[in-house]
Design a protein around this motif. Structure first.
Motif, PDB file in Angstrom:
ATOM      1  N   ILE A  60       1.004  -1.412  -0.287  1.00 20.31           N
ATOM      2  CA  ILE A  60      -0.150  -0.052  -0.254  1.00 20.31           C
ATOM      3  C   ILE A  60       1.360   1.228  -0.638  1.00 20.31           C
ATOM      4  N   ARG A  61       1.411   1.264   0.921  1.00 19.75           N
ATOM      5  CA  ARG A  61       2.699   2.386   1.181  1.00 19.75           C
ATOM      6  C   ARG A  61       3.534   2.569  -0.849  1.00 19.75           C
ATOM      7  N   ALA A  62       3.864   1.702  -1.600  1.00 21.45           N
ATOM      8  CA  ALA A  62       4.259   1.961  -2.587  1.00 21.45           C
ATOM      9  C   ALA A  62       3.087   2.723  -3.976  1.00 21.45           C
ATOM     10  N   LEU A  63       2.106   1.276  -3.646  1.00 22.65           N
ATOM     11  CA  LEU A  63       1.232   2.385  -4.112  1.00 22.65           C
ATOM     12  C   LEU A  63       0.595   3.949  -4.105  1.00 22.65           C
ATOM     13  N   LEU A  64       0.927   3.923  -2.784  1.00 26.89           N
ATOM     14  CA  LEU A  64       0.310   5.848  -1.968  1.00 26.89           C
ATOM     15  C   LEU A  64       1.788   6.360  -3.024  1.00 26.89           C
ATOM     16  N   ALA A  65       3.173   6.132  -2.903  1.00 27.91           N
ATOM     17  CA  ALA A  65       3.887   6.263  -3.848  1.00 27.91           C
ATOM     18  C   ALA A  65       3.804   7.195  -4.816  1.00 27.91           C
ATOM     19  N   VAL A  66       3.551   5.530  -5.897  1.00 31.60           N
ATOM     20  CA  VAL A  66       3.465   5.520  -6.949  1.00 31.60           C
ATOM     21  C   VAL A  66       2.687   6.969  -7.505  1.00 31.60           C
ATOM     22  N   ALA A  67       0.837   6.572  -6.168  1.00 31.64           N
ATOM     23  CA  ALA A  67       0.142   7.389  -7.396  1.00 31.64           C
ATOM     24  C   ALA A  67       0.016   9.370  -6.761  1.00 31.64           C
ATOM     25  N   ALA A 107     -11.713 -10.999   0.963  1.00 34.38           N
ATOM     26  CA  ALA A 107     -11.697  -9.487   1.597  1.00 34.38           C
ATOM     27  C   ALA A 107     -11.649  -8.637  -0.288  1.00 34.38           C
ATOM     28  N   ASP A 108     -12.389  -7.378  -0.031  1.00 38.68           N
ATOM     29  CA  ASP A 108     -12.497  -6.564  -1.305  1.00 38.68           C
ATOM     30  C   ASP A 108     -11.487  -5.680  -1.971  1.00 38.68           C
ATOM     31  N   PRO A 109     -11.172  -6.298  -3.263  1.00 36.27           N
ATOM     32  CA  PRO A 109     -10.066  -5.206  -3.943  1.00 36.27           C
ATOM     33  C   PRO A 109     -10.610  -3.910  -4.285  1.00 36.27           C
ATOM     34  N   ASP A 110     -12.422  -3.824  -4.592  1.00 36.24           N
ATOM     35  CA  ASP A 110     -13.161  -2.691  -4.912  1.00 36.24           C
ATOM     36  C   ASP A 110     -12.657  -1.685  -3.797  1.00 36.24           C
ATOM     37  N   ARG A 111     -13.141  -2.021  -1.902  1.00 36.81           N
ATOM     38  CA  ARG A 111     -13.120  -1.266  -1.380  1.00 36.81           C
ATOM     39  C   ARG A 111     -11.807  -0.813  -0.376  1.00 36.81           C
ATOM     40  N   ALA A 112     -10.895  -1.961  -0.837  1.00 34.11           N
ATOM     41  CA  ALA A 112      -9.648  -1.415  -0.585  1.00 34.11           C
ATOM     42  C   ALA A 112      -8.394  -0.937  -1.846  1.00 34.11           C
ATOM     43  N   LEU A 113      -9.194  -0.453  -3.030  1.00 31.79           N
ATOM     44  CA  LEU A 113      -9.223   0.905  -4.140  1.00 31.79           C
ATOM     45  C   LEU A 113      -9.086   2.191  -3.243  1.00 31.79           C
ATOM     46  N   ASP A 114     -10.274   2.266  -2.637  1.00 29.65           N
ATOM     47  CA  ASP A 114     -11.250   3.270  -1.918  1.00 29.65           C
ATOM     48  C   ASP A 114     -10.698   3.655  -0.699  1.00 29.65           C
ATOM     49  N   ASP A 147       1.242   7.222   7.480  1.00 29.85           N
ATOM     50  CA  ASP A 147       0.103   7.432   8.404  1.00 29.85           C
ATOM     51  C   ASP A 147      -0.920   7.044   7.170  1.00 29.85           C
ATOM     52  N   LEU A 148      -1.404   7.992   6.576  1.00 26.23           N
ATOM     53  CA  LEU A 148      -2.378   7.208   5.518  1.00 26.23           C
ATOM     54  C   LEU A 148      -2.276   5.952   5.181  1.00 26.23           C
ATOM     55  N   ALA A 149      -0.876   5.245   4.547  1.00 24.87           N
ATOM     56  CA  ALA A 149      -0.592   3.499   4.668  1.00 24.87           C
ATOM     57  C   ALA A 149      -1.522   2.923   5.739  1.00 24.87           C
ATOM     58  N   LYS A 150      -0.755   3.304   7.105  1.00 22.24           N
ATOM     59  CA  LYS A 150      -1.649   2.173   8.439  1.00 22.24           C
ATOM     60  C   LYS A 150      -2.846   2.319   8.667  1.00 22.24           C
ATOM     61  N   SER A 151      -3.088   3.619   7.963  1.00 21.11           N
ATOM     62  CA  SER A 151      -4.793   3.990   7.909  1.00 21.11           C
ATOM     63  C   SER A 151      -5.941   2.533   6.726  1.00 21.11           C
ATOM     64  N   ALA A 152      -5.274   2.916   6.069  1.00 23.97           N
ATOM     65  CA  ALA A 152      -5.376   1.792   5.332  1.00 23.97           C
ATOM     66  C   ALA A 152      -5.369   0.318   5.521  1.00 23.97           C
ATOM     67  N   VAL A 153      -3.900  -0.354   6.128  1.00 33.09           N
ATOM     68  CA  VAL A 153      -4.140  -1.580   6.094  1.00 33.09           C
ATOM     69  C   VAL A 153      -5.023  -1.591   7.690  1.00 33.09           C
ATOM     70  N   ALA A 154      -5.644  -0.322   8.760  1.00 33.81           N
ATOM     71  CA  ALA A 154      -5.880  -0.902   9.853  1.00 33.81           C
ATOM     72  C   ALA A 154      -7.588  -0.893   9.479  1.00 33.81           C
ATOM     73  N   ALA A 155      -8.111   0.134   8.156  1.00 33.95           N
ATOM     74  CA  ALA A 155      -9.235   0.213   8.444  1.00 33.95           C
ATOM     75  C   ALA A 155      -9.890  -1.441   7.218  1.00 33.95           C
ATOM     76  N   LEU A 156      -8.520  -1.427   6.559  1.00 29.35           N
ATOM     77  CA  LEU A 156      -8.843  -3.444   5.834  1.00 29.35           C
ATOM     78  C   LEU A 156      -8.396  -3.955   6.554  1.00 29.35           C
ATOM     79  N   THR A 157      -7.773  -4.719   7.580  1.00 30.56           N
ATOM     80  CA  THR A 157      -8.782  -5.861   8.301  1.00 30.56           C
ATOM     81  C   THR A 157      -9.116  -5.788   9.296  1.00 30.56           C
ATOM     82  N   ALA A 158     -10.078  -4.236  10.077  1.00 34.55           N
ATOM     83  CA  ALA A 158     -10.916  -4.453  10.916  1.00 34.55           C
ATOM     84  C   ALA A 158     -12.534  -4.817   9.742  1.00 34.55           C
ATOM     85  N   VAL A 159     -12.703  -3.966   8.841  1.00 34.42           N
ATOM     86  CA  VAL A 159     -13.703  -4.573   7.745  1.00 34.42           C
ATOM     87  C   VAL A 159     -13.684  -6.143   7.884  1.00 34.42           C
ATOM     88  N   ALA A 160     -12.315  -6.725   7.511  1.00 30.81           N
ATOM     89  CA  ALA A 160     -12.164  -8.379   6.946  1.00 30.81           C
ATOM     90  C   ALA A 160     -12.441  -8.673   8.063  1.00 30.81           C
TER      91      ALA A 160
END
Length: 210
Positions: A100-107, A166-173, A197-210
């Motif tokens: 996720i952190r790598a994706l955020l860097a490129v984006a 786990a939902d890839p579309d939700r992960a992308l959002d 921080d954004l990468a950590k938040s995304a991981v926390a949200a994905l694992t919580a939702v899952a």
């Protein structure tokens, strides 16, 4: 007598057209025109963009442009398609956070580019009036990223970081949505450590939702 290069000469249309396939399209000229399209879009927007302005920026004649594209809409669709073909690299860092952190860097690098930051919002507005642009943007900005998200989620499932289903579309959002909002809509800067921080938040949200 100096021979005129039809790719860079001025361009009143010839009185007699050459047979189909007779003209050789130089790749360096095509690249120059594509770059000029980006610059012209950023400077004046799609509505005010003109073939004349693009040819002037590229240092070619209008005929060189018309040999490749029949209209400015066709040019923009081609440009977006080329961008889509380049694709977003799939990270393989070995962890969900790392991917996720790598994706955020490129984006973030792409969205902060001065030309892209002007062109993308303008094309999104124009996509309301031109369904072809909407389809091209979907292919460039959504379909490719969805494919990357599928791989990231699948590998996280295989490592046991996310459960099956786990939902890839939700992960992308969760990954790209906040970044797009901040850089493209709000046009704010990125404070130090923001992507971490954004990468950590995304991981926390994905694992919580899952």
């Amino acid at each position: 007598m100096t021979k005129t290069d039809p790719e860079t000469a001025d361009n009143r249309p010839p009185s007699r057209r050459a047979p189909a396939g007779a003209a050789v399209l130089r790749e360096d000229v095509t690249d120059a025109i594509r770059g000029a399209v980006f610059e012209e879009l950023a400077a004046v927007g799609f509505a005010r963009m003109s073939i004349e302005g693009i040819a002037r920026r590229a240092g070619v004649g209008k005929t060189a442009v018309y040999r490749r594209w029949k209209s400015k809409l066709a040019m923009v669709l081609d440009l977006v398609s080329v961008f889509a073909e380049q694709g977003l690299p799939v990270p393989h860092t070995g962890s969900l956070y790392g991917d996720i952190r790598a994706l955020l860097a490129v984006a973030s690098m792409a969205l902060r580019h001065p030309i892209a930051s002007q062109v993308i919002p303008d094309l999104l507005v124009e996509s309301v009036r031109h369904p072809e642009i909407a389809d091209a943007i979907k292919a460039a900005l959504l379909d490719g990223q969805q494919g990357v998200a599928v791989v990231v989620v699948r590998e996280a499932v295989e490592r046991g970081e996310l459960p099956a289903g786990a939902d890839p579309d939700r992960a992308l959002d969760l990954i790209v949505g906040p970044l797009y909002w901040r850089l493209v809509v709000v046009k704010g800067g990125l404070p130090k450590g923001y992507l971490d921080d954004l990468a950590k938040s995304a991981v926390a949200a994905l694992t919580a939702v899952a």
